[in-house]
Design an enzyme around this catalytic site. Structure first.
Site, mmCIF file in Angstrom:
data_model
loop_
_atom_site.group_PDB
_atom_site.id
_atom_site.type_symbol
_atom_site.label_atom_id
_atom_site.label_comp_id
_atom_site.label_asym_id
_atom_site.label_seq_id
_atom_site.Cartn_x
_atom_site.Cartn_y
_atom_site.Cartn_z
ATOM 1 N N PHE A 188 0.797 -1.222 0.000
ATOM 2 C CA PHE A 188 0.000 0.000 0.000
ATOM 3 C C PHE A 188 0.834 1.279 0.000
ATOM 4 O O PHE A 188 0.306 2.363 0.174
ATOM 5 C CB PHE A 188 -1.042 0.009 1.136
ATOM 6 C CG PHE A 188 -2.265 -0.743 0.734
ATOM 7 C CD1 PHE A 188 -2.265 -2.123 0.730
ATOM 8 C CD2 PHE A 188 -3.402 -0.082 0.283
ATOM 9 C CE1 PHE A 188 -3.370 -2.839 0.307
ATOM 10 C CE2 PHE A 188 -4.509 -0.789 -0.142
ATOM 11 C CZ PHE A 188 -4.500 -2.171 -0.128
ATOM 12 N N LEU A 189 2.144 1.120 -0.211
ATOM 13 C CA LEU A 189 2.953 2.318 -0.446
ATOM 14 C C LEU A 189 3.103 2.438 -1.960
ATOM 15 O O LEU A 189 4.200 2.306 -2.499
ATOM 16 C CB LEU A 189 4.327 2.182 0.215
ATOM 17 C CG LEU A 189 4.385 2.345 1.721
ATOM 18 C CD1 LEU A 189 5.833 2.256 2.221
ATOM 19 C CD2 LEU A 189 3.781 3.687 2.172
ATOM 20 N N CYS A 213 -15.043 0.944 -1.771
ATOM 21 C CA CYS A 213 -14.844 0.849 -0.315
ATOM 22 C C CYS A 213 -14.145 2.063 0.299
ATOM 23 O O CYS A 213 -14.743 2.748 1.132
ATOM 24 C CB CYS A 213 -14.060 -0.418 0.015
ATOM 25 S SG CYS A 213 -15.018 -1.900 -0.326
ATOM 26 N N ARG A 236 -16.539 1.526 -9.842
ATOM 27 C CA ARG A 236 -17.120 2.448 -8.870
ATOM 28 C C ARG A 236 -16.023 3.350 -8.291
ATOM 29 O O ARG A 236 -14.989 2.857 -7.837
ATOM 30 C CB ARG A 236 -17.831 1.662 -7.751
ATOM 31 C CG ARG A 236 -19.083 0.965 -8.254
ATOM 32 C CD ARG A 236 -19.753 0.147 -7.169
ATOM 33 N NE ARG A 236 -19.066 -1.088 -6.871
ATOM 34 C CZ ARG A 236 -19.497 -1.998 -5.983
ATOM 35 N NH1 ARG A 236 -20.607 -1.785 -5.316
ATOM 36 N NH2 ARG A 236 -18.821 -3.111 -5.767
HETATM 37 N N1 LIG Z 1 -16.417 -4.778 -2.867
HETATM 38 C C1 LIG Z 1 -15.432 -4.975 -2.000
HETATM 39 O O1 LIG Z 1 -14.250 -5.104 -2.350
HETATM 40 C C2 LIG Z 1 -15.745 -5.074 -0.535
HETATM 41 C C3 LIG Z 1 -14.773 -5.583 0.345
HETATM 42 C C4 LIG Z 1 -15.083 -5.688 1.697
HETATM 43 C C5 LIG Z 1 -16.330 -5.250 2.166
HETATM 44 N N2 LIG Z 1 -17.243 -4.745 1.276
HETATM 45 C C6 LIG Z 1 -18.540 -4.329 1.793
HETATM 46 O O2 LIG Z 1 -19.488 -5.365 1.512
HETATM 47 C C7 LIG Z 1 -20.787 -4.800 1.249
HETATM 48 C C8 LIG Z 1 -21.275 -5.256 -0.117
HETATM 49 O O3 LIG Z 1 -20.377 -4.750 -1.095
HETATM 50 P P1 LIG Z 1 -20.422 -5.266 -2.598
HETATM 51 O O4 LIG Z 1 -19.285 -4.607 -3.295
HETATM 52 O O5 LIG Z 1 -20.550 -6.741 -2.627
HETATM 53 O O6 LIG Z 1 -21.821 -4.612 -3.078
HETATM 54 P P2 LIG Z 1 -22.636 -4.917 -4.404
HETATM 55 O O7 LIG Z 1 -23.357 -3.670 -4.705
HETATM 56 O O8 LIG Z 1 -21.731 -5.509 -5.439
HETATM 57 O O9 LIG Z 1 -23.662 -6.056 -3.978
HETATM 58 C C9 LIG Z 1 -24.750 -5.869 -3.119
HETATM 59 C C10 LIG Z 1 -25.819 -6.867 -3.501
HETATM 60 O O10 LIG Z 1 -26.866 -6.818 -2.542
HETATM 61 C C11 LIG Z 1 -28.097 -6.963 -3.207
HETATM 62 N N3 LIG Z 1 -29.189 -6.466 -2.340
HETATM 63 C C12 LIG Z 1 -29.459 -5.193 -1.958
HETATM 64 N N4 LIG Z 1 -30.532 -5.155 -1.151
HETATM 65 C C13 LIG Z 1 -30.947 -6.443 -1.001
HETATM 66 C C14 LIG Z 1 -32.009 -7.049 -0.289
HETATM 67 N N5 LIG Z 1 -32.855 -6.328 0.451
HETATM 68 N N6 LIG Z 1 -32.135 -8.389 -0.357
HETATM 69 C C15 LIG Z 1 -31.288 -9.130 -1.100
HETATM 70 N N7 LIG Z 1 -30.258 -8.597 -1.802
HETATM 71 C C16 LIG Z 1 -30.092 -7.271 -1.758
HETATM 72 C C17 LIG Z 1 -27.913 -6.183 -4.490
HETATM 73 O O11 LIG Z 1 -28.841 -6.567 -5.486
HETATM 74 C C18 LIG Z 1 -26.476 -6.576 -4.853
HETATM 75 O O12 LIG Z 1 -26.441 -7.747 -5.658
HETATM 76 C C19 LIG Z 1 -20.611 -3.292 1.385
HETATM 77 O O13 LIG Z 1 -20.925 -2.922 2.704
HETATM 78 C C20 LIG Z 1 -19.117 -3.088 1.150
HETATM 79 O O14 LIG Z 1 -18.619 -1.943 1.774
HETATM 80 C C21 LIG Z 1 -16.984 -4.656 -0.047
#
Ligand SMILES: NC(=O)c1ccc[n+]([C@@H]2O[C@H](COP(=O)([O-])OP(=O)(O)OC[C@H]3O[C@@H](n4cnc5c(N)ncnc54)[C@H](O)[C@@H]3O)[C@@H](O)[C@H]2O)c1
Length: 471
Positions: free
Chosen positions: A268-269, A279, A346
């Protein structure tokens, strides 16, 4: 163990597929009918190494897809919530998706359940989930709420999940902690790694991983604090890169010098055009908002965000300084994803820079190995999307490297140079050695290092300025 994972996005889909690979029976729930239909039909909606193999291996057996959350809850001992937590306009985490899932869960509790926050959420969310479920008349001893934050990185999500540095379990009762221990036992006991079909071990993996049990609140804070710290490391080195540019030092040498200190570490540097993705930007804002609510002004985070934004502006200035004027310039762009290895755009700094360059009147031909379709939805026809790096460079006034895909670090420089109108490369990810680039005939600009100009000036180039704009 019977597990439901709610939300089949980047986190939920990977977690569900990996839990199935650990031997659990998983129901992946989503309310996006199109996504569900695609998953059921065998499509893989995101670009992630090893995910197609895992889905192929378990679909219809240990991994099933459903739109019926309540039925999935009734069939499961643990329910992981992995829905989105996007930022509100004020920068707080929007927890309405989490709340709506919690409400639905409460109506389907038919025995002891562990409800696990996998999404990144502010501290106190576990308390709120508990309150919501109780409000909807579930008996208090019929469930526990735990926090099990996810640290996977897009691009290496499957291996990150199966070979984590650590597993954090925030549980306020032993009954709840023991269920989560059992779920992760194939990793913590090492038995998964001995399976012939286990996903291959990446470099640097520490197996078996430690499982750290904390309170739910501590686990919620661990996730926000980790992301804030990592973003701080990126902004820190970007600030140092700016000083390197001013004094004629080389930031990569500085990184090597400080990163080998075991207290600091080299990861991360990475100086560049700043962090992005779904995120870091939102989690920093949410963490700052939580801190403020608790009476603490976390000004360090403001500065981390400011440096990150400034970094993109500096890159724009560098581009202008290399090309003199931008209007009408034809630019090749390599990379649109927010980082290499993913199709996720994103909050991608590459997309933000492309938009800024379009505003300046540039014409852009862009190539990304995985993110083109998603980028097309945002950039529409304002950009020409091409199929390889050399087509992006074709007849270009300059080539911009905006995402650190491995293939961009291994270009055939001779071929690249022959494609371009002017051999000017502006590298926002420091993928090349400046001397090598100059020796190959490129005027080469990068972050935190002096521009490298071939001895005789770039062949046929419109004499790019040798001095960077340091304003
Ligand atoms: N993307 C990453 O690298 C990452 C890493 C660690 C943590 N996170 C965290 O994990 C969480 C999810 O991130 P993501 O990137 O997977 O998001 P995303 O937007 O790719 O996926 C979210 C999913 O949830 C579904 N959804 C929403 N409301 C719903 C409901 N009521 N019932 C059923 N499904 C529903 C959506 O249709 C979507 O498919 C976030 O809080 C994010 O901060 C993400």
């Amino acid at each position: 163990m019977h597990i439901a994972v709610v939300g089949s996005g980047y986190v939920g889909l990977v977690a569900g597929a990996c839990f199935a690979d650990l031997g659990h029976d998983v129901i992946l729930v989503d309310n996006d009918q199109q996504k569900l239909a695609a998953l059921k039909a065998g499509q893989v909606p995101i670009h992630e190494n090893f995910l197609p193999e895992l889905l192929q291996r378990h679909r219809g057996h240990k991994l099933n897809f459903s739109g019926d959350l309540q039925q999935a809850v009734r069939a499961s001992a643990a329910i992981f919530i992995a829905v989105g937590t996007p930022p509100t306009e004020q920068g707080e985490a929007d927890l309405s998706y989490i709340e709506s899932v919690a409400r639905s869960i409460s109506g389907a509790i038919n025995g002891y359940k562990v409800i696990v926050e996998k999404s990144t959420v502010p501290v106190y969310t576990s308390d709120w989930i508990r309150k919501i479920i109780l409000r909807n008349a579930a008996p208090p001893d019929s469930f526990d709420v735990a926090s099990n934050p996810e640290f996977l990185r897009e691009g290496t999500a499957v291996t990150d999940f199966l070979y984590p540095d650590r597993i954090v379990v925030g549980a306020d009762s032993e009954r709840c902690a023991s269920i989560l221990r059992e779920i992760y036992a194939p990793l913590t006991s090492g038995s998964y790694y001995r399976l012939p079909q286990a996903i291959p071990q990446p470099d640097r993996a520490r197996i078996p991983p430690p499982l750290i049990v904390t309170s739910a609140k501590s686990a919620e804070l661990i996730k926000h604090a980790s992301n804030a710290f990592l973003a701080m490391k990126i902004s820190f080195i970007n600030a140092v890169a700016s000083i390197c540019e001013s004094v004629g030092a080389n930031v990569q040498q500085v990184c090597q010098g400080i990163g080998t200190d075991s207290r600091i570490g080299a990861r991360f540097l990475n100086p560049g055009i700043g962090y992005g993705g779904s995120c870091f930007p939102k989690d920093l804002m949410a963490f700052r908002a939580v801190a403020r609510e608790c009476g603490y002004e976390f000004r360090l985070l403001d500065e981390v965000m400011r440096i990150n934004e400034e970094q993109r502006k500096r890159f724009l200035r560098m581009t202008r300084s290399a090309l003199w004027t931008l209007r009408g310039k034809k630019l090749g762009v390599l990379g649109l994803a927010f980082k290499g290895g993913t199709d996720d755009i994103r909050e991608s700094p590459a997309i933000l820079l492309v938009q800024a360059l379009l505003q300046e009147g540039c014409q852009i031909a862009a190539y990304d190995p995985a993110a083109t379709e998603r980028a097309r939805e945002v950039l529409k026809s304002s950009v020409e999307f091409v199929n390889n790096a050399y087509d992006a460079a074709s007849d270009a006034d300059a080539l911009l490297i905006l995402t650190e895909w491995e293939e961009f670090a291994a270009l055939d420089l001779k071929r690249l140079r022959s494609q371009m109108k002017y051999p000017i490369v502006i590298d926002g990810r420091n993928l090349y050695d400046p001397e090598t680039m100059a020796a190959s005939g490129f005027a080469y600009y990068s972050v935190g290092r002096q521009p490298a100009i071939p001895e005789a000036g770039p062949a046929d180039a419109a004499t790019p300025s040798r001095k960077l704009d340091r304003s």
